[in-house]
Motif scaffolding. Structure first.
Motif, PDB file in Angstrom:
ATOM      1  N   MET A 271       0.846  -1.188   0.000  1.00 45.61           N
ATOM      2  CA  MET A 271       0.000   0.000   0.000  1.00 45.61           C
ATOM      3  C   MET A 271       0.884   1.242   0.000  1.00 45.61           C
ATOM      4  O   MET A 271       1.930   1.269   0.657  1.00 45.61           O
ATOM      5  CB  MET A 271      -0.908  -0.015   1.231  1.00 45.61           C
ATOM      6  CG  MET A 271      -2.013   1.019   1.216  1.00 45.61           C
ATOM      7  SD  MET A 271      -3.198   0.733   2.565  1.00 45.61           S
ATOM      8  CE  MET A 271      -4.001  -0.782   2.002  1.00 45.61           C
ATOM      9  N   ARG A 272       0.454   2.265  -0.740  1.00 49.44           N
ATOM     10  CA  ARG A 272       1.213   3.510  -0.833  1.00 49.44           C
ATOM     11  C   ARG A 272       0.430   4.620  -0.143  1.00 49.44           C
ATOM     12  O   ARG A 272      -0.681   4.953  -0.557  1.00 49.44           O
ATOM     13  CB  ARG A 272       1.486   3.847  -2.297  1.00 49.44           C
ATOM     14  CG  ARG A 272       2.287   2.752  -2.972  1.00 49.44           C
ATOM     15  CD  ARG A 272       2.669   3.056  -4.393  1.00 49.44           C
ATOM     16  NE  ARG A 272       3.475   1.970  -4.922  1.00 49.44           N
ATOM     17  CZ  ARG A 272       4.251   2.062  -5.993  1.00 49.44           C
ATOM     18  NH1 ARG A 272       4.302   3.197  -6.675  1.00 49.44           N
ATOM     19  NH2 ARG A 272       4.975   1.037  -6.385  1.00 49.44           N
ATOM     20  N   LEU A 273       1.028   5.165   0.897  1.00 52.25           N
ATOM     21  CA  LEU A 273       0.388   6.165   1.730  1.00 52.25           C
ATOM     22  C   LEU A 273       1.014   7.518   1.466  1.00 52.25           C
ATOM     23  O   LEU A 273       2.238   7.651   1.462  1.00 52.25           O
ATOM     24  CB  LEU A 273       0.539   5.795   3.211  1.00 52.25           C
ATOM     25  CG  LEU A 273       0.051   4.391   3.580  1.00 52.25           C
ATOM     26  CD1 LEU A 273       0.432   4.062   5.014  1.00 52.25           C
ATOM     27  CD2 LEU A 273      -1.458   4.270   3.382  1.00 52.25           C
ATOM     28  N   ALA A 274       0.185   8.518   1.263  1.00 52.23           N
ATOM     29  CA  ALA A 274       0.682   9.839   0.877  1.00 52.23           C
ATOM     30  C   ALA A 274       0.053  10.913   1.754  1.00 52.23           C
ATOM     31  O   ALA A 274      -1.054  10.753   2.284  1.00 52.23           O
ATOM     32  CB  ALA A 274       0.362  10.125  -0.592  1.00 52.23           C
ATOM     33  N   THR A 275       0.781  12.015   1.868  1.00 54.04           N
ATOM     34  CA  THR A 275       0.235  13.250   2.420  1.00 54.04           C
ATOM     35  C   THR A 275       0.230  14.252   1.280  1.00 54.04           C
ATOM     36  O   THR A 275       1.229  14.397   0.572  1.00 54.04           O
ATOM     37  CB  THR A 275       1.079  13.760   3.594  1.00 54.04           C
ATOM     38  OG1 THR A 275       1.123  12.745   4.622  1.00 54.04           O
ATOM     39  CG2 THR A 275       0.500  15.038   4.174  1.00 54.04           C
ATOM     40  N   TYR A 276      -0.905  14.936   1.090  1.00 58.47           N
ATOM     41  CA  TYR A 276      -1.021  15.794  -0.082  1.00 58.47           C
ATOM     42  C   TYR A 276      -1.804  17.051   0.256  1.00 58.47           C
ATOM     43  O   TYR A 276      -2.496  17.136   1.283  1.00 58.47           O
ATOM     44  CB  TYR A 276      -1.706  15.038  -1.229  1.00 58.47           C
ATOM     45  CG  TYR A 276      -3.127  14.614  -0.954  1.00 58.47           C
ATOM     46  CD1 TYR A 276      -4.216  15.398  -1.349  1.00 58.47           C
ATOM     47  CD2 TYR A 276      -3.395  13.410  -0.296  1.00 58.47           C
ATOM     48  CE1 TYR A 276      -5.515  15.002  -1.103  1.00 58.47           C
ATOM     49  CE2 TYR A 276      -4.704  13.005  -0.047  1.00 58.47           C
ATOM     50  CZ  TYR A 276      -5.758  13.804  -0.447  1.00 58.47           C
ATOM     51  OH  TYR A 276      -7.046  13.413  -0.194  1.00 58.47           O
ATOM     52  N   GLU A 277      -1.678  18.018  -0.624  1.00 59.95           N
ATOM     53  CA  GLU A 277      -2.421  19.272  -0.509  1.00 59.95           C
ATOM     54  C   GLU A 277      -3.276  19.432  -1.757  1.00 59.95           C
ATOM     55  O   GLU A 277      -2.777  19.297  -2.883  1.00 59.95           O
ATOM     56  CB  GLU A 277      -1.447  20.438  -0.379  1.00 59.95           C
ATOM     57  CG  GLU A 277      -2.095  21.774  -0.111  1.00 59.95           C
ATOM     58  CD  GLU A 277      -1.051  22.863   0.037  1.00 59.95           C
ATOM     59  OE1 GLU A 277      -0.645  23.423  -1.007  1.00 59.95           O
ATOM     60  OE2 GLU A 277      -0.621  23.138   1.169  1.00 59.95           O
ATOM     61  N   HIS A 278      -4.562  19.712  -1.544  1.00 60.07           N
ATOM     62  CA  HIS A 278      -5.484  19.886  -2.669  1.00 60.07           C
ATOM     63  C   HIS A 278      -6.469  20.987  -2.326  1.00 60.07           C
ATOM     64  O   HIS A 278      -7.165  20.912  -1.303  1.00 60.07           O
ATOM     65  CB  HIS A 278      -6.214  18.570  -2.962  1.00 60.07           C
ATOM     66  CG  HIS A 278      -7.139  18.648  -4.129  1.00 60.07           C
ATOM     67  ND1 HIS A 278      -8.507  18.514  -4.025  1.00 60.07           N
ATOM     68  CD2 HIS A 278      -6.887  18.860  -5.463  1.00 60.07           C
ATOM     69  CE1 HIS A 278      -9.060  18.623  -5.214  1.00 60.07           C
ATOM     70  NE2 HIS A 278      -8.101  18.832  -6.110  1.00 60.07           N
ATOM     71  N   ARG A 279      -6.466  22.013  -3.142  1.00 60.55           N
ATOM     72  CA  ARG A 279      -7.355  23.161  -2.938  1.00 60.55           C
ATOM     73  C   ARG A 279      -7.217  23.738  -1.533  1.00 60.55           C
ATOM     74  O   ARG A 279      -8.193  24.074  -0.868  1.00 60.55           O
ATOM     75  CB  ARG A 279      -8.799  22.771  -3.218  1.00 60.55           C
ATOM     76  CG  ARG A 279      -9.036  22.377  -4.682  1.00 60.55           C
ATOM     77  CD  ARG A 279     -10.469  21.974  -4.932  1.00 60.55           C
ATOM     78  NE  ARG A 279     -10.670  21.648  -6.351  1.00 60.55           N
ATOM     79  CZ  ARG A 279     -11.795  21.148  -6.849  1.00 60.55           C
ATOM     80  NH1 ARG A 279     -12.835  20.917  -6.034  1.00 60.55           N
ATOM     81  NH2 ARG A 279     -11.910  20.888  -8.133  1.00 60.55           N
ATOM     82  N   GLY A 280      -5.971  23.836  -1.104  1.00 63.84           N
ATOM     83  CA  GLY A 280      -5.675  24.457   0.174  1.00 63.84           C
ATOM     84  C   GLY A 280      -5.853  23.570   1.383  1.00 63.84           C
ATOM     85  O   GLY A 280      -5.605  23.998   2.511  1.00 63.84           O
ATOM     86  N   GLU A 281      -6.275  22.335   1.175  1.00 62.51           N
ATOM     87  CA  GLU A 281      -6.492  21.420   2.295  1.00 62.51           C
ATOM     88  C   GLU A 281      -5.422  20.340   2.307  1.00 62.51           C
ATOM     89  O   GLU A 281      -5.074  19.768   1.274  1.00 62.51           O
ATOM     90  CB  GLU A 281      -7.871  20.764   2.205  1.00 62.51           C
ATOM     91  CG  GLU A 281      -8.186  19.884   3.396  1.00 62.51           C
ATOM     92  CD  GLU A 281      -9.548  19.223   3.298  1.00 62.51           C
ATOM     93  OE1 GLU A 281     -10.051  18.738   4.338  1.00 62.51           O
ATOM     94  OE2 GLU A 281     -10.119  19.185   2.182  1.00 62.51           O
ATOM     95  N   ARG A 282      -4.908  20.058   3.491  1.00 63.53           N
ATOM     96  CA  ARG A 282      -3.902  19.015   3.682  1.00 63.53           C
ATOM     97  C   ARG A 282      -4.607  17.740   4.148  1.00 63.53           C
ATOM     98  O   ARG A 282      -5.386  17.764   5.102  1.00 63.53           O
ATOM     99  CB  ARG A 282      -2.879  19.473   4.726  1.00 63.53           C
ATOM    100  CG  ARG A 282      -1.791  18.469   5.050  1.00 63.53           C
ATOM    101  CD  ARG A 282      -1.007  18.959   6.260  1.00 63.53           C
ATOM    102  NE  ARG A 282       0.039  18.026   6.637  1.00 63.53           N
ATOM    103  CZ  ARG A 282       1.319  18.190   6.345  1.00 63.53           C
ATOM    104  NH1 ARG A 282       1.725  19.275   5.711  1.00 63.53           N
ATOM    105  NH2 ARG A 282       2.226  17.296   6.722  1.00 63.53           N
TER     106      ARG A 282
ATOM    107  N   GLY B 158      -3.824  10.116   2.446  1.00 63.67           N
ATOM    108  CA  GLY B 158      -4.625   9.227   1.619  1.00 63.67           C
ATOM    109  C   GLY B 158      -3.816   8.044   1.121  1.00 63.67           C
ATOM    110  O   GLY B 158      -2.606   7.938   1.343  1.00 63.67           O
ATOM    111  N   VAL B 159      -4.519   7.161   0.435  1.00 62.36           N
ATOM    112  CA  VAL B 159      -3.930   5.966  -0.159  1.00 62.36           C
ATOM    113  C   VAL B 159      -3.895   6.161  -1.668  1.00 62.36           C
ATOM    114  O   VAL B 159      -4.879   6.638  -2.261  1.00 62.36           O
ATOM    115  CB  VAL B 159      -4.740   4.708   0.207  1.00 62.36           C
ATOM    116  CG1 VAL B 159      -4.066   3.453  -0.344  1.00 62.36           C
ATOM    117  CG2 VAL B 159      -4.919   4.606   1.719  1.00 62.36           C
ATOM    118  N   ILE B 160      -2.793   5.787  -2.286  1.00 58.93           N
ATOM    119  CA  ILE B 160      -2.668   5.907  -3.734  1.00 58.93           C
ATOM    120  C   ILE B 160      -3.422   4.764  -4.400  1.00 58.93           C
ATOM    121  O   ILE B 160      -3.187   3.582  -4.117  1.00 58.93           O
ATOM    122  CB  ILE B 160      -1.194   5.864  -4.179  1.00 58.93           C
ATOM    123  CG1 ILE B 160      -0.372   6.930  -3.463  1.00 58.93           C
ATOM    124  CG2 ILE B 160      -1.084   6.011  -5.695  1.00 58.93           C
ATOM    125  CD1 ILE B 160      -0.701   8.340  -3.841  1.00 58.93           C
ATOM    126  N   GLY B 161      -4.369   5.117  -5.267  1.00 60.95           N
ATOM    127  CA  GLY B 161      -5.037   4.131  -6.092  1.00 60.95           C
ATOM    128  C   GLY B 161      -4.521   4.245  -7.517  1.00 60.95           C
ATOM    129  O   GLY B 161      -3.396   4.690  -7.751  1.00 60.95           O
TER     130      GLY B 161
END
Length: 322
Positions: free
Chosen positions: A1-12, A15-18
């Motif tokens: 499983m690939r686990l990421a921290t990301y920023e999208h539209r100003g929100e941190r 999530g899991v990479i699909g």
């Protein structure tokens, strides 16, 4: 499983990479929280996220360092790297006998993590900026005085680490027999995500090493290529040694040290006796790829000017009266 921290539209978010998308974890759950939950619990939570509604496309987010590590230990586990860099930094031609006796590491700055795609400012006063291609293990179970077998079970997953180095600053600092300090603490790249340890089940060789291909390129030109299995000790031994007389805890990051065969410029400078290839400069894009983990890319940009440092005052010899 690939686990990421990301920023999208100003929100941190975490999530899991699909397949080309992020599948968000609950808003109050970070990747660091998952390491504290332990690998079995994290995988259950990750599978639940993958079964839910998809989030943004991977191409539409900014990937951050996968976690905010409480501590970062960086080892120096590749003999070939040591051979070249020792010559570059100190002028010595041989690896110290003490290197072979036990793994050696230093603590670097956990507040200086950057992610793939982030700019890399040249640190103040640096004229010899270098990259360092590494893999890092992330701890998922607290322990002290671990055996290698226990240490292996304590590894939550793996990510790519670029331990950026200001070689000219490092060279001066190391003459004081302490450090490195400002030669190292300005930035480290972690990413692009954290791959859980179960992804590598069955891939270790008979001695516990992971034979993963590692490459680094500058502006599309390959500089270095090695195998992670060329480490002097496997990760289980590094984690066990780190836990000796103290604790490792979930989220702790332990770097492999820089691979050989061009894993950094400093190794090549030491072998060739000159700055070839040249130090990194603004505009240079550094790309690192590790088999089974992914790819990180950072572009060097101009940094802030260095402020003058006052020299030490003349040494006093005053003593308190008895």
């Amino acid at each position: 499983m690939r686990l990421a921290t990301y920023e999208h539209r100003g929100e941190r978010r975490a999530g899991v990479i699909g397949t080309g998308r992020l599948y968000p974890l609950p808003r109050d759950v970070s990747v660091l929280d998952l390491t504290r939950l332990g690998l079995p619990g994290a995988l259950r939570l990750g599978r639940a996220a993958l079964a839910g509604a998809p989030g943004p496309a991977l191409a539409d987010v900014r990937l951050l360092p996968p976690l905010e590590p409480p501590t970062v230990r960086d080892f120096v586990a590749f003999e070939e790297h040591v051979e070249g860099v020792v010559r570059s930094v100190s002028g010595d031609a041989a690896v110290a006998p003490e290197w072979y006796e036990a793994p050696t590491f230093y603590f670097t700055n956990p507040y200086a993590m950057i992610g793939t795609g982030d700019s890399m400012p040249v640190p103040p006063g640096c004229t010899e900026l270098d990259f360092e291609l590494e893999v890092a293990a992330v701890i998922g179970r607290a322990g002290t005085n671990l055996t290698p077998e226990q240490a292996h079970e304590a590894i939550f997953g793996y990510t790519i680490l670029n331990d950026w180095s200001a070689r000219d600053l490092q060279r001066r600092e190391m003459k004081v027999n302490l450090g490195p300090a400002k030669g190292k603490d300005f930035a480290s790249t972690l990413g692009p995500w954290l791959v859980t340890a179960d992804e590598f089940a069955g891939r270790h060789d008979a001695d516990g090493f992971l034979p993963l291909g590692m490459t680094v390129a500058v502006n599309g030109v390959e500089i270095g290529r090695d195998l992670l299995s060329n480490m002097g000790w496997p990760f289980a031994e590094l984690v066990a040694y780190a836990s000796r007389g103290t604790w490792v805890r979930p989220g702790d990051v332990l770097g492999s040290g820089t691979c050989g065969n061009g894993g950094c410029l400093g190794e090549l400078w030491g072998r060739r006796g000159r700055l070839d290839p040249p130090p990194l400069k603004p505009g240079d894009a550094v790309t690192m790829t590790v088999e089974g983990i992914g790819m990180i890319v950072n572009t060097v940009v101009a940094g802030v000017d260095a402020k003058p440092v006052a020299p030490a005052r003349p040494r006093p010899r005053d003593r308190p009266d008895r």
